[in-house]
Every structure is written in structure tokens, then in C-alpha cells.
Design a protein around this motif. Structure first.
Motif, short mmCIF file in Angstrom:
data_model
loop_
_atom_site.label_atom_id
_atom_site.label_comp_id
_atom_site.label_asym_id
_atom_site.label_seq_id
_atom_site.Cartn_x
_atom_site.Cartn_y
_atom_site.Cartn_z
N ALA A 1 -1.05 2.84 11.90
CA ALA A 1 -1.81 2.40 13.07
C ALA A 1 -3.31 2.62 12.91
CB ALA A 1 -1.31 3.13 14.31
N THR A 2 -3.70 3.64 12.15
CA THR A 2 -5.12 3.95 12.01
C THR A 2 -5.77 3.23 10.82
OG1 THR A 2 -4.56 5.92 10.68
CG2 THR A 2 -4.84 6.23 13.07
N GLY A 3 -5.01 2.39 10.14
CA GLY A 3 -5.57 1.64 9.01
C GLY A 3 -5.65 2.42 7.73
N ASP A 4 -4.89 3.51 7.62
CA ASP A 4 -4.94 4.36 6.44
C ASP A 4 -3.73 4.18 5.52
OD1 ASP A 4 -7.39 5.56 7.04
OD2 ASP A 4 -6.44 6.96 8.43
N LEU A 5 -3.16 2.98 5.53
CA LEU A 5 -2.06 2.69 4.62
C LEU A 5 -2.57 2.63 3.19
CD1 LEU A 5 0.83 1.71 3.94
CD2 LEU A 5 0.06 -0.61 4.44
N THR A 6 -2.01 3.47 2.33
CA THR A 6 -2.42 3.47 0.92
C THR A 6 -1.20 3.25 0.04
OG1 THR A 6 -2.18 5.87 0.71
CG2 THR A 6 -4.36 5.01 1.34
N TYR A 7 -1.45 2.68 -1.13
CA TYR A 7 -0.39 2.49 -2.12
C TYR A 7 -1.03 2.60 -3.50
CZ TYR A 7 3.41 0.34 -4.80
OH TYR A 7 4.40 0.08 -5.71
N ARG A 8 -0.55 3.55 -4.27
CA ARG A 8 -1.07 3.80 -5.60
C ARG A 8 -2.59 3.98 -5.61
NH1 ARG A 8 3.01 -0.05 -9.25
NH2 ARG A 8 4.85 1.25 -8.85
N GLY A 9 -3.04 4.79 -4.65
CA GLY A 9 -4.45 5.19 -4.63
C GLY A 9 -5.40 4.20 -3.98
N ARG A 10 -4.90 3.08 -3.50
CA ARG A 10 -5.77 2.08 -2.87
C ARG A 10 -5.35 1.82 -1.43
NH1 ARG A 10 -5.15 -3.15 -6.08
NH2 ARG A 10 -6.27 -3.90 -4.24
N LYS A 11 -6.33 1.64 -0.55
CA LYS A 11 -6.02 1.27 0.82
C LYS A 11 -5.49 -0.16 0.85
CE LYS A 11 -8.55 4.22 3.97
NZ LYS A 11 -9.38 4.24 5.20
N ARG A 12 -4.49 -0.39 1.69
CA ARG A 12 -3.89 -1.71 1.83
C ARG A 12 -3.99 -2.15 3.29
NH1 ARG A 12 -2.34 -3.19 -3.57
NH2 ARG A 12 -2.19 -1.19 -4.68
#
Length: 231
Positions: free
Chosen positions: A188-199
Motif C-alpha cells: 500500500a505504501t509503494g515499497d514493493l521490492t523484488y531482487r533489490g529493485r522497487k516495483r
């Protein structure tokens, strides 16, 4: 869906031979699953795994294997609205949870030495949240059995057979889920990360989203699921 679709169901990989299995591993697994199915697939998520499903579609939004649609059922996308599960996940710090709900598998069993969130402990946390309802259902079960209403009794038995069939979850998956999904509300806060990068889920333009949640669902609070559309 059986009569019109080919149905594929993901399953937990047995991790007894070692190796980590956390949230990112789950996302990678879903991506690989969709790529194996190929072009023209759809992805249906139910409850907490929807978080990984949404993350997977975010990561693969430009891929030819991007699903055509993404129904998400009772998914805790934005957990900042109150619910009993949110309260349970936030009332203790992660260090307390690691000390008190995570256990080491004994040496006499497969997966010996593995750190897990045991199924029995999960049930101990889950059942008291609706104890009055569970008592009422078991009272109804007794009444149906003594009254010869086998079909009604079987529906209640089936429900509890499903609910009690719990897996031991790996420590990393359990702690990461509580930390990122519930305590930080990372989606919800826009802090979705995957393998070190924000998505960014706003990059999903080729997958049609659909959200659905029961009005009386006391696990997933009001507005938690429809928040996926805002993202």
C-alpha cells in the motif's frame, strides 16, 4: 471453472532438503509457473498469496506470458484498515515473534533443524479470534448429527477439515510476510521490492484486475482488497 478452463494449482515446494523459501522465492515461483503455462493464461489468487500474485504480475507486466486477468479474492493489499488479523500481526515486534512462535524441527523428524512456524501454533493464534462462532458451529454439528441431517453436518466437517489442514511455514516466509505485508504495509505504501529493485503495480496495463471480498469477512478488513485497483 472446470467445464470451460484448464485449471493449474500451485503447490508448496517441500523445503526439507534446505534452501530458503521466503516471499521473493514465492514470487519467482509464480512467475516461473505463469511462464510455463505461456501466453493466454489467467491468475487467480485467494487470501494472502494474492500479495505474491500481484507482485509477480507487476514484475512480469511486460512479458508475453503476462496473464490476461487477475482475480484477487480477499487479499490484504492495504492492511491499514482495522481487522483482528492486523491487530494480531502488529501487537508484537518481530523479535518477540521469532522467539515465541518460531520453532526448530526436532532431530527425529524430516526437516530436522529447520526453523518453522508450526501448524499447531498457527491454529492456536487463529481459532481464538472467532471462538464464539466456532463453539456455535460445533453445537450445530452435534445437532445435525443427532437429528440425522448428514449433509448439513458434512458441510461443517468439511470446513474444519480444510481449516485444520495447515502446513508448517518456513521462518523466513512467515516473518517476511508479517514484516512487509502487515507491519510495514509495503504494498500500500509503494515499497514493493523484488531482487533489490522497487516495483510499481501501476505498470500493469495488460492484465485485467478483479477484486472480490465477503462483506462479513473478519479476516480481511473493509477496503483492504479494493486497494489493488488504486495501486
Amino acid at each position: 471453472m472446470w467445464q470451460d478452463q484448464d485449471i493449474y494449482i500451485t503447490s508448496w515446494k517441500n523445503t526439507q532438503k534446505g534452501g530458503l523459501f521466503g516471499g521473493e522465492n514465492h514470487v519467482a515461483y509464480v512467475i516461473r509457473f505463469m511462464e510455463q503455462i505461456g501466453r493466454g493464461g489467467h491468475i487467480l489468487g485467494v487470501c494472502q498469496p494474492c500479495v505474491q500474485a500481484l507482485a509477480a504480475v507487476t514484475v512480469m507486466s511486460a512479458s508475453t506470458a503476462t496473464p490476461l486477468s487477475m482475480p484477487l479474492v480477499a487479499v490484504p493489499v492495504d492492511v491499514r484498515s482495522p481487522s483482528s488479523v492486523n491487530d494480531l500481526a502488529n501487537e508484537k515486534p518481530l523479535a518477540w515473534l521469532q522467539r515465541n512462535v518460531i520453532s526448530t524441527v526436532p532431530g527425529r523428524l524430516p526437516c530436522a533443524g529447520r526453523r518453522v512456524y508450526p501448524g499447531a501454533v498457527q491454529l492456536t493464534a487463529f481459532m481464538p479470534m472467532n471462538m464464539d462462532r466456532h463453539r456455535g458451529q460445533h453445537r450445530k454439528l452435534y445437532e445435525h448429527l443427532t437429528g440425522g441431517e448428514a449433509a448439513k453436518a458434512q458441510r461443517i466437517k468439511d470446513f474444519y477439515d480444510d481449516n485444520f489442514a495447515v502446513l508448517h511455514l518456513t521462518e523466513e516466509f512467515s516473518i517476511q510476510t508479517i514484516d512487509h505485508n502487515f507491519q510495514q504495509a509495503g504494498l500500500a505504501t509503494g515499497d514493493l521490492t523484488y531482487r533489490g529493485r522497487k516495483r510499481d503495480p501501476s505498470g500493469i496495463t495488460r492484465t485485467a484486475p478483479l477484486t472480490d471480498k465477503g462483506r462479513r469477512d473478519d479476516i480481511c478488513g473493509l477496503g483492504q482488497t479494493t486497494a489493488a485497483h488504486d495501486l
